[in-house]
Motif scaffolding. Structure first.
Motif, short mmCIF file in Angstrom:
data_model
loop_
_atom_site.label_atom_id
_atom_site.label_comp_id
_atom_site.label_asym_id
_atom_site.label_seq_id
_atom_site.Cartn_x
_atom_site.Cartn_y
_atom_site.Cartn_z
N PHE A 158 0.85 -1.20 0.00
CA PHE A 158 0.00 0.00 0.00
C PHE A 158 0.88 1.25 0.00
O PHE A 158 0.66 2.18 -0.76
CB PHE A 158 -0.90 0.02 1.25
CG PHE A 158 -1.96 -1.03 1.22
CD1 PHE A 158 -3.17 -0.81 0.59
CD2 PHE A 158 -1.74 -2.26 1.82
CE1 PHE A 158 -4.14 -1.78 0.56
CE2 PHE A 158 -2.71 -3.24 1.79
CZ PHE A 158 -3.91 -3.00 1.15
N ALA A 159 1.92 1.23 0.87
CA ALA A 159 2.80 2.39 0.99
C ALA A 159 3.58 2.61 -0.32
O ALA A 159 3.81 3.74 -0.72
CB ALA A 159 3.76 2.19 2.15
N ARG A 160 3.93 1.49 -0.96
CA ARG A 160 4.71 1.57 -2.20
C ARG A 160 3.86 2.10 -3.36
O ARG A 160 4.36 2.59 -4.34
CB ARG A 160 5.24 0.17 -2.52
CG ARG A 160 6.10 0.07 -3.76
CD ARG A 160 6.87 -1.24 -3.82
NE ARG A 160 6.22 -2.38 -3.23
CZ ARG A 160 5.46 -3.24 -3.92
NH1 ARG A 160 5.24 -3.08 -5.20
NH2 ARG A 160 4.93 -4.27 -3.30
N GLY A 161 2.54 2.00 -3.20
CA GLY A 161 1.66 2.47 -4.26
C GLY A 161 1.29 1.36 -5.22
O GLY A 161 0.88 1.61 -6.36
N THR A 178 -3.26 5.01 -5.21
CA THR A 178 -3.20 5.89 -4.02
C THR A 178 -4.06 5.35 -2.88
O THR A 178 -4.15 5.99 -1.84
CB THR A 178 -3.70 7.30 -4.37
OG1 THR A 178 -5.03 7.18 -4.91
CG2 THR A 178 -2.78 7.97 -5.37
N GLN A 198 -2.56 4.85 0.58
CA GLN A 198 -1.11 4.95 0.48
C GLN A 198 -0.55 5.84 1.59
O GLN A 198 0.40 5.47 2.29
CB GLN A 198 -0.71 5.50 -0.90
CG GLN A 198 0.79 5.45 -1.13
CD GLN A 198 1.17 5.95 -2.52
OE1 GLN A 198 0.41 6.66 -3.16
NE2 GLN A 198 2.35 5.59 -2.97
N LYS A 242 1.87 4.66 4.62
CA LYS A 242 3.20 5.23 4.79
C LYS A 242 3.36 5.76 6.22
O LYS A 242 4.37 5.50 6.89
CB LYS A 242 3.39 6.40 3.81
CG LYS A 242 3.97 5.99 2.47
CD LYS A 242 4.20 7.23 1.64
CE LYS A 242 4.60 6.86 0.23
NZ LYS A 242 4.56 7.98 -0.68
#
Lengths: 230, 200
Positions: free
Chosen positions: A208-211, A215, A218, A222
């Motif tokens: 999710f954080a990496r995309g 979005t 995201q 992060k």
């Protein structure tokens, strides 16, 4: 402390939040799709209920006219006797979910995907079954939705993160590419955070954080990972 | 109040040329769960509903889910709609009624993130001097997390969205006096919470 600061804070909150969103169109599509499914379900229910009601009315009239009403009544009453719990059918979605949860090893899971889920509705088929028809797609979609609701209620109603984690694992096991698999994965990661399993949570949040899913969540993923020291 | 009166004349926010028949037909389509009508209602009102949801919930993602649920519930909720208020006001009241678990979920996550932040970040400087608007808004959202949902809704509608107590009473389906009492307690608690965080 004066009312002035409270007023300033309210104004700051008002200014920092408006009604525009990059996800507005996505929510609209989700809404229209949900409304269509709901309407189709209601229509199907009516289509099933109307012939039953008509048959009941006709048979009651026939039984009344031929003097067989007491015998029919006895037969109907016997239908209402309780069914043993083991024989109750709780629906294909609940059964699939229960099987998946039961086979889940404690609260751990290896369901984190390597790739983004497909947005399409999964097709349920077996080797001996004919080619999947439109109604099979719809049934799979309904089962997916029902299974998601079960996990959703556990997550938002129970307050027990361990139980929620098992429920999400169960959903993902039953519908790894289901329509709600993205939400399920994110909620599962939140359960891991709540349980203090930071390493697993961080790993679950990483796509999710990496995309990897655009979005979607995201920024929050992060922020959570940063808070966990990643 | 004048604006609210106008809404009573044009309950659906349509132009003055829109006839009562068109309005009734639109409501009827919505009640039947017609997805096109639902899409139209969304297009007209989603910004107002989303703005309220964000202010109330304090998280964009949960607010988006609340917007979705609000519009999805609209067809069944319309059974109790008598057309005395605008559809927009009615939607805000649905959102307020469905907000509880979204608020709880967002507050839980905020608390978890605060806890992580406190464990990892150095002691923040006192906000007493030079608190930015962003910090103030965030502090207010955190303080709102401590309020019961009724007081939270009353505060957001009255103070943040500057609605009249008459309109808020209609939205929350409670007497005006009750709304004012909730607002009084909310202000009192929020002041104390902000003071505790060092804001003056």
């Amino acid at each position: 402390m004066s009312d002035d600061l409270l007023r300033r804070a309210s104004e700051a909150l008002r200014k920092s939040t408006d009604g525009s969103s990059a996800r507005a169109a996505e929510t609209r599509s989700r809404l229209v799709a949900s409304a269509k499914i709901s309407r189709r379900r209601t229509r199907r229910l009516w289509m099933a209920a109307l012939p039953l009601a008509a048959a009941l009315a006709v048979s009651t009239a026939w039984a009344g006219a031929t003097g067989r009403l007491p015998a029919v009544w006895q037969a109907v009453k016997s239908l209402g006797e309780p069914v043993p719990a083991a024989h109750r059918d709780t629906g294909p979605a609940a059964a699939a979910l229960a099987r998946a949860i039961a086979s889940s090893p404690a609260a751990s899971s290896d369901t984190e995907p390597a790739a983004a889920p497909e947005p399409s509705v999964p097709v349920v088929s077996s080797p001996s079954a004919p080619a999947p028809s439109a109604s099979v797609h719809e049934d799979a979609g309904d089962a997916d939705h029902a299974a998601y609701l079960v996990a959703h209620r556990t997550h938002f109603g129970g307050g027990d993160p361990a139980a929620s984690l098992q429920a999400w694992d169960g959903y993902l096991r039953a519908f790894p590419s289901g329509r709600f698999s993205l939400e399920a994965r994110y909620n599962r990661a939140l359960c891991l955070v709540k349980l203090g399993r930071n390493a697993e949570a961080s790993q679950a949040l990483e796509p999710f954080a990496r995309g990897a899913y655009g979005t979607y969540r995201q920024a929050e993923a992060k922020a959570l990972r940063e808070a966990m020291g990643n | 109040m004048r604006a609210f009166g106008l809404q009573l004349v044009m309950p659906l926010g349509m132009s003055s040329h829109a006839s009562a028949n068109e309005r009734d037909e639109f409501l009827s389509r919505l009640r039947q769960g017609d997805s096109t009508a639902l899409g139209e209602a969304y297009d007209r009102h989603h910004e107002a509903v989303r703005g309220f949801a964000r202010r109330l919930v304090g998280s964009d993602d949960e607010a988006e889910d609340l917007v979705h649920e609000t519009f999805l519930t609209l067809p069944s909720a319309l059974e109790g709609f008598r057309g005395m208020s605008s559809l927009r006001t009615f939607l805000i009241s649905i959102a307020a009624n469905h907000a509880r678990h979204f608020v709880r979920s967002a507050a839980r996550r905020r608390a978890a993130m605060d806890r992580f932040a406190r464990e990892t970040a150095p002691e923040p400087a006192s906000p007493e001097h030079g608190a930015s608007d962003r910090e103030l808004a965030q502090a207010l959202t955190r303080a709102l997390d401590e309020l019961p949902i009724d007081q939270r809704v009353a505060f957001v509608l009255c103070e943040v969205e500057s609605r009249s107590s008459t309109e808020v009473a209609e939205i929350v389906d409670a007497p005006e006096a009750t709304v004012r009492t909730r607002l009084f307690h909310a202000r009192h608690k929020l002041r104390a919470a902000l003071e505790k965080e060092g804001f003056r």
